[in-house]
Every structure is written in C-alpha cells, then in structure tokens.
Design a protein around this motif. Structure first.
Motif, PDB file in Angstrom:
ATOM      1  N   ASN A 107       0.819  -1.163  -0.069  1.00  0.00           N
ATOM      2  CA  ASN A 107       0.041   0.094  -0.114  1.00  0.00           C
ATOM      3  C   ASN A 107       0.834   1.223  -0.122  1.00  0.00           C
ATOM      4  O   ASN A 107       0.567   2.148  -0.731  1.00  0.00           O
ATOM      5  N   HIS A 108       1.740   1.238   0.843  1.00  0.00           N
ATOM      6  CA  HIS A 108       2.777   2.243   0.866  1.00  0.00           C
ATOM      7  C   HIS A 108       3.376   2.801  -0.471  1.00  0.00           C
ATOM      8  O   HIS A 108       3.564   3.781  -1.053  1.00  0.00           O
ATOM      9  N   GLU A 109       3.982   1.392  -1.157  1.00  0.00           N
ATOM     10  CA  GLU A 109       4.550   1.555  -2.588  1.00  0.00           C
ATOM     11  C   GLU A 109       3.381   2.040  -3.492  1.00  0.00           C
ATOM     12  O   GLU A 109       4.080   2.840  -4.496  1.00  0.00           O
ATOM     13  N   THR A 110       2.249   1.774  -3.582  1.00  0.00           N
ATOM     14  CA  THR A 110       1.366   2.252  -4.300  1.00  0.00           C
ATOM     15  C   THR A 110       1.113   3.678  -4.099  1.00  0.00           C
ATOM     16  O   THR A 110       1.075   4.516  -5.208  1.00  0.00           O
ATOM     17  N   ILE A 111       1.228   4.083  -3.059  1.00  0.00           N
ATOM     18  CA  ILE A 111       0.817   5.707  -2.754  1.00  0.00           C
ATOM     19  C   ILE A 111       2.158   6.287  -3.094  1.00  0.00           C
ATOM     20  O   ILE A 111       1.954   7.504  -3.835  1.00  0.00           O
ATOM     21  N   ILE A 112       3.252   5.898  -2.926  1.00  0.00           N
ATOM     22  CA  ILE A 112       4.560   6.547  -3.301  1.00  0.00           C
ATOM     23  C   ILE A 112       4.674   6.693  -4.898  1.00  0.00           C
ATOM     24  O   ILE A 112       5.126   7.665  -5.260  1.00  0.00           O
ATOM     25  N   ARG A 113       4.281   5.707  -5.513  1.00  0.00           N
ATOM     26  CA  ARG A 113       4.489   5.808  -6.922  1.00  0.00           C
ATOM     27  C   ARG A 113       3.403   6.798  -7.499  1.00  0.00           C
ATOM     28  O   ARG A 113       3.912   7.552  -8.413  1.00  0.00           O
ATOM     29  N   TYR A 114       2.160   6.812  -6.919  1.00  0.00           N
ATOM     30  CA  TYR A 114       1.328   7.668  -7.148  1.00  0.00           C
ATOM     31  C   TYR A 114       1.777   9.229  -7.132  1.00  0.00           C
ATOM     32  O   TYR A 114       1.684  10.213  -7.590  1.00  0.00           O
TER      33      TYR A 114
END
Length: 154
Positions: A107-114
């Motif tokens: 989830n953190h990685e998804t937010i970071i990419r966004y």
C-alpha cells in the motif's frame, strides 16, 4: 480566488488529491484493523508500531483534506467516495503479522508511485509548486514508513 493558479488547474490538482485522500484514509483504516487484530510473538511491539503509523496517517489525511480546501474545493469525507476513488485493495481479515506487513508495504509503495507521478504534474503541468512540494514531503514520509515496515520482515 487569485493565487496564481488557474481555476481549471486547481480543479485538476484537487481531483488528484481526492484520490490521495481516499488512499490515505483506506491505509489509516487498515492500520487500525491490524492494530486491533495482530497476533505475533512481538505483539506489543507491532501493536504500538501500527498505532504510531495510523496516528501519522491520520495527520496526513487531515493535511491532504485541508490542502484541497486551501485550493478552493470541498474535500471528500464519505466512505463511499473513498472506496470509489482508492487505488488500494481491501483484503480479507488476517491476524498474521507477516501478511499484514506485506500488505502495508504494498500500500505504501502504491501511494509512493502515485505521489511521484503527481509531483512533476503539479509543478510543470498545473503550475502548483506549493502542492508539488507538499506531496514531496508526504512521499518521503511514506518511504520512511515503508522502510520501517520492511525491517519487521525476516
């Protein structure tokens, strides 16, 4: 409102921030769930760690919502809105620490990419250096939270 950003650009930025707001709120809820439902040898440590993270995310939720308001738009505040906009999945219940941690890292990685996508767009495409700077700081917080979660994996 005359703050040096065109009305349509402020709207575009706020639309992207609404997605971020949804993601942050879903992550907050997931952390609360895991805080309540953790089973592990290091229960106390993870229980407290999840609490630290959801408190930090709660602050981020508030900051994102207020940023949207500063740009002249209403912030979403209904669960239905968040569920419609989020990029995160709502997984089934688990009490397994390793599964929880891997989900949170994802989830953190998804937010970071966004956030990385938004940083450049907000500055160069929409002329909003302030929001670009704001989300750069958020990205750094998520990178640190992700790294700290990763340290629990063996």
């Amino acid at each position: 409102m005359n703050i040096g950003i065109k009305k349509e650009n402020r709207k575009a930025v706020c639309d992207r921030l609404q997605v971020l707001l949804a993601d942050e709120f879903i992550l907050y809820t997931k952390l609360r769930n895991y805080h309540w439902n953790i089973k592990a040898n290091n229960f106390s440590e993870l229980h407290n760690f999840y609490e630290e993270q959801y408190e930090e995310i709660a602050g981020i939720v508030d900051e994102v919502a207020e940023r949207i308001r500063m740009l002249g738009h209403l912030s979403n505040g209904r669960l239905a809105d968040y569920l419609e906009l989020t990029q995160l999945n709502e997984e089934g219940y688990t009490t397994e620490a390793e599964v929880q941690i891997k989900i949170l890292i994802n989830n953190h990685e998804t937010i970071i990419r966004y956030l990385r996508e938004c940083i450049t767009d907000f500055d160069s495409k929409y002329g909003d250096i302030g929001t670009s700077d704001f989300i750069t700081a958020l990205m750094e917080k998520h990178e640190k939270m992700r790294w700290m979660l990763d340290s629990f994996l063996t």
